[in-house]
Design a protein around this motif. Structure first.
Motif, mmCIF file in Angstrom:
data_model
loop_
_atom_site.group_PDB
_atom_site.id
_atom_site.type_symbol
_atom_site.label_atom_id
_atom_site.label_comp_id
_atom_site.label_asym_id
_atom_site.label_seq_id
_atom_site.Cartn_x
_atom_site.Cartn_y
_atom_site.Cartn_z
ATOM 1 N N SER A 144 -55.673 26.911 32.527
ATOM 2 C CA SER A 144 -54.179 26.225 32.796
ATOM 3 C C SER A 144 -53.588 26.131 31.406
ATOM 4 C CB SER A 144 -54.459 25.028 33.530
ATOM 5 O OG SER A 144 -55.259 24.249 32.716
ATOM 6 N N ALA A 145 -52.310 25.953 31.548
ATOM 7 C CA ALA A 145 -51.327 25.704 30.413
ATOM 8 C C ALA A 145 -51.559 24.284 29.996
ATOM 9 C CB ALA A 145 -49.976 25.771 30.587
ATOM 10 N N PRO A 146 -51.648 24.008 28.564
ATOM 11 C CA PRO A 146 -51.876 22.885 27.890
ATOM 12 C C PRO A 146 -50.602 21.864 28.512
ATOM 13 C CG PRO A 146 -52.162 24.283 26.096
ATOM 14 C CD PRO A 146 -51.748 25.031 27.245
ATOM 15 N N ALA A 147 -50.825 20.527 28.762
ATOM 16 C CA ALA A 147 -50.115 19.482 29.145
ATOM 17 C C ALA A 147 -48.673 19.305 28.103
ATOM 18 C CB ALA A 147 -50.541 18.155 29.688
ATOM 19 N N ARG A 148 -48.994 19.506 26.839
ATOM 20 C CA ARG A 148 -47.974 19.368 25.878
ATOM 21 C C ARG A 148 -47.504 20.670 25.271
ATOM 22 N NH1 ARG A 148 -49.983 14.886 21.467
ATOM 23 N NH2 ARG A 148 -47.931 14.930 21.293
ATOM 24 N N VAL A 183 -44.440 38.552 35.437
ATOM 25 C CA VAL A 183 -43.446 39.435 36.070
ATOM 26 C C VAL A 183 -42.282 39.494 34.449
ATOM 27 C CG1 VAL A 183 -41.483 40.051 37.416
ATOM 28 C CG2 VAL A 183 -43.837 38.904 38.448
ATOM 29 N N ASN A 184 -41.756 38.579 34.274
ATOM 30 C CA ASN A 184 -40.888 38.508 33.188
ATOM 31 C C ASN A 184 -41.577 39.148 32.065
ATOM 32 O OD1 ASN A 184 -38.627 37.980 31.569
ATOM 33 N ND2 ASN A 184 -39.389 35.954 30.996
ATOM 34 N N ALA A 185 -42.775 39.066 31.787
ATOM 35 C CA ALA A 185 -43.271 39.571 30.515
ATOM 36 C C ALA A 185 -43.527 41.115 30.722
ATOM 37 C CB ALA A 185 -44.701 38.755 30.137
ATOM 38 N N PHE A 186 -43.985 41.641 31.895
ATOM 39 C CA PHE A 186 -44.021 42.857 32.080
ATOM 40 C C PHE A 186 -42.793 43.902 31.715
ATOM 41 C CE2 PHE A 186 -43.821 46.514 34.939
ATOM 42 C CZ PHE A 186 -44.987 47.195 34.804
ATOM 43 N N PHE A 187 -41.685 43.394 32.444
ATOM 44 C CA PHE A 187 -40.555 44.166 32.176
ATOM 45 C C PHE A 187 -39.768 43.940 30.801
ATOM 46 C CE2 PHE A 187 -40.467 43.544 36.799
ATOM 47 C CZ PHE A 187 -39.980 44.945 37.372
ATOM 48 N N SER A 199 -51.184 38.472 29.475
ATOM 49 C CA SER A 199 -51.663 37.398 28.580
ATOM 50 C C SER A 199 -50.667 36.141 28.902
ATOM 51 C CB SER A 199 -51.457 38.160 27.188
ATOM 52 O OG SER A 199 -49.947 38.406 26.976
ATOM 53 N N HIS A 200 -49.805 36.445 29.595
ATOM 54 C CA HIS A 200 -48.784 35.218 29.967
ATOM 55 C C HIS A 200 -49.172 34.611 31.371
ATOM 56 C CE1 HIS A 200 -46.398 37.051 26.969
ATOM 57 N NE2 HIS A 200 -45.714 36.255 26.846
ATOM 58 N N ARG A 201 -50.650 34.923 31.905
ATOM 59 C CA ARG A 201 -50.902 34.271 33.087
ATOM 60 C C ARG A 201 -50.964 32.668 33.085
ATOM 61 N NH1 ARG A 201 -56.367 36.361 34.185
ATOM 62 N NH2 ARG A 201 -56.313 34.904 35.952
ATOM 63 N N TYR A 202 -51.271 32.245 31.741
ATOM 64 C CA TYR A 202 -51.214 30.785 31.683
ATOM 65 C C TYR A 202 -49.938 30.018 32.178
ATOM 66 C CZ TYR A 202 -48.854 30.774 27.204
ATOM 67 O OH TYR A 202 -48.247 30.825 26.376
ATOM 68 N N LEU A 203 -48.790 30.590 31.987
ATOM 69 C CA LEU A 203 -47.478 30.447 32.297
ATOM 70 C C LEU A 203 -47.227 30.541 33.953
ATOM 71 C CD1 LEU A 203 -45.655 31.385 29.162
ATOM 72 C CD2 LEU A 203 -46.437 29.128 29.697
ATOM 73 N N GLY A 204 -47.991 31.055 34.535
ATOM 74 C CA GLY A 204 -47.688 31.333 36.176
ATOM 75 C C GLY A 204 -47.247 33.016 36.402
ATOM 76 N N LEU A 239 -51.244 50.424 29.899
ATOM 77 C CA LEU A 239 -52.220 49.398 29.351
ATOM 78 C C LEU A 239 -51.724 48.307 28.535
ATOM 79 C CD1 LEU A 239 -55.587 51.564 29.214
ATOM 80 C CD2 LEU A 239 -54.819 49.968 31.110
ATOM 81 N N SER A 240 -50.964 48.851 27.668
ATOM 82 C CA SER A 240 -50.428 48.053 26.518
ATOM 83 C C SER A 240 -49.464 46.912 27.277
ATOM 84 C CB SER A 240 -49.809 48.679 25.435
ATOM 85 O OG SER A 240 -50.632 49.461 24.771
ATOM 86 N N VAL A 241 -48.568 47.563 28.274
ATOM 87 C CA VAL A 241 -47.740 46.507 28.989
ATOM 88 C C VAL A 241 -48.465 45.627 29.845
ATOM 89 C CG1 VAL A 241 -45.693 46.714 30.602
ATOM 90 C CG2 VAL A 241 -45.786 48.143 28.593
ATOM 91 N N ALA A 242 -49.428 46.088 30.508
ATOM 92 C CA ALA A 242 -50.274 45.440 31.272
ATOM 93 C C ALA A 242 -50.795 44.338 30.605
ATOM 94 C CB ALA A 242 -51.347 46.292 32.339
ATOM 95 N N ALA A 243 -51.382 44.641 29.574
ATOM 96 C CA ALA A 243 -52.263 43.348 28.754
ATOM 97 C C ALA A 243 -51.142 42.458 28.420
ATOM 98 C CB ALA A 243 -52.825 44.106 27.580
ATOM 99 N N PHE A 244 -49.841 42.886 27.763
ATOM 100 C CA PHE A 244 -48.732 41.845 27.297
ATOM 101 C C PHE A 244 -48.662 40.904 28.550
ATOM 102 C CE2 PHE A 244 -44.313 40.663 26.653
ATOM 103 C CZ PHE A 244 -44.705 39.708 25.572
ATOM 104 N N ALA A 245 -48.458 41.695 29.581
ATOM 105 C CA ALA A 245 -48.072 40.654 30.932
ATOM 106 C C ALA A 245 -48.999 39.829 31.085
ATOM 107 C CB ALA A 245 -47.590 41.645 32.000
#
Length: 284
Positions: A29-33, A243-247, A233-238, A225-231
Motif C-alpha cells: 500500500s502507498a505510504p501514509a506520508r 490506467v493513467n500511467a498506461f496511456f 508499477s503505479h499499482r500502489y496509487l490505485g 511489455l514496457s508500457v504494461a510494466a510502467f503502468a
C-alpha cells in the motif's frame, strides 16, 4: 568479442529487471506520508544515477540511435506536445473517477519551506529521469534486442539458406543429360539452372520477409511489455493511476522515439508531476 559483449549486455539486462522492473510490480500500500513529507531524495538520486549508467554504458546497439543521442538537448516542441497529452489523459481519468464516485487514495501536500521545496523539485526531477531512462528507453530497446535475437536466429537462417542454394546447384550439375544432341542438352541444362536459381531467389526473399515479420513482432512485444510494466508499477496509487500511467506511457514512448532524447521526456514528465502535485494539493 561479440559473444562476450552480448553476454555482458544480457547479464546486465537480467540484473536490471530484477532490481528495477520486477519489484514495483508487487508493491504494498502507498505510504501514509507519500508526497506530503519532503526530505533529501537519497533513493531517487541513487536510482537516477543507476539509470544513467545503464543508458550510458549498457545501451543496446541500434542502427537508428546511439548512446550519445539519448542525452541531446530538449526538443521544445515535443516536450510541450507530450506535456499537453499527459494533462489531457490525466483530466479524462480524473473526470471518470469523479463521475464514478471514486476517491483519491493519496492526499499530497506542498512543501512548507525553501529546503522542502528544493527537495521536492530534486525528488521529482530524479524520479522523472529514472522512469524515462528505464521504461521509455532502456527497457523497450534492450528487450526488443533480446527478443530479436531469440526470434530471428539470423546466423542459423543464413547457414540454412546457403546450404539450400548449394544443394540446388549441385542437383543441377549432377542431373544426367540423356539427349544425344549437344545443343538440346546444353539448352535443357541452362533452363534447369535458371529455374533452380529462380527458386533459390524466391526462397531467400521468403525467408527475408519472414525474418522481417519476426523482427516486427519482437518490437511490438517489447513495446507492449514496457508500457504494461510502467503502468503496473503505479499499482500502489490505485487503479486510476494504473490506467493513467498506461496511456501516459504510450505517449511518452512516442515522444522518446520521435525526439530521440531522454531530456525531452524528462522535462515533460517533470512538469506534469509538479503540476499534478500543485493541483491535487489544492483540491484536497
Amino acid at each position: 568479442m561479440e559473444i562476450s559483449e552480448n553476454l555482458r549486455r544480457n547479464a546486465v539486462f537480467a540484473a536490471s529487471l530484477c532490481l528495477f522492473v520486477i519489484p514495483p510490480l508487487f508493491p504494498g500500500s502507498a505510504p501514509a506520508r507519500a508526497f506530503s513529507s519532503w526530505t533529501f531524495p537519497i533513493k531517487p538520486l541513487c536510482y537516477a544515477a543507476l539509470a544513467f549508467a545503464l543508458v550510458r554504458f549498457s545501451f543496446p546497439p541500434s542502427a537508428e540511435r546511439s548512446k550519445a543521442d539519448a542525452f541531446r538537448f530538449v526538443q521544445t516542441g515535443w516536450a510541450i506536445a507530450s506535456f499537453g497529452s499527459l494533462c489531457v489523459i490525466a483530466s479524462v481519468v480524473e473526470l471518470a473517477v469523479r463521475f464514478s464516485g471514486g476517491k483519491a487514495n493519496l492526499h499530497p501536500s506542498l512543501p512548507s519551506s525553501i529546503a522542502e521545496t528544493f527537495f521536492c523539485i530534486a525528488n521529482f526531477a530524479c524520479a522523472s529521469f529514472y522512469e524515462e531512462a528505464i521504461y521509455r528507453l532502456y527497457l523497450p530497446e534492450m528487450l526488443g534486442a533480446v527478443l530479436k535475437d531469440v526470434f530471428l536466429k539470423s546466423k542459423n537462417n543464413d547457414a540454412e539458406t546457403k546450404k539450400e542454394i548449394a544443394a540446388s546447384e549441385e542437383a543441377v550439375h549432377k542431373n544426367p543429360v540423356r539427349e544425344k544432341s549437344a545443343e538440346p542438352a546444353a539448352h535443357e541444362s541452362a533452363v534447369r539452372k535458371e529455374n533452380a536459381e529462380s527458386a533459390s531467389g524466391e526462397n531467400i526473399a521468403g525467408k527475408n520477409t519472414a525474418r522481417k515479420k519476426r523482427a516486427e513482432t519482437a518490437v511490438r512485444i517489447s513495446e507492449m511489455l514496457s508500457v504494461a510494466a510502467f503502468a503496473l508499477s503505479h499499482r500502489y496509487l490505485g487503479l486510476p493511476s494504473v490506467v493513467n500511467a498506461f496511456f501516459a506511457g504510450i505517449m511518452l514512448r512516442i515522444c522518446c522515439k520521435k525526439s530521440g532524447t531522454l531530456w525531452t521526456n524528462t522535462a515533460a514528465h517533470f512538469a506534469y508531476n509538479m503540476l499534478s502535485l500543485v493541483l491535487f494539493a489544492h483540491m484536497h
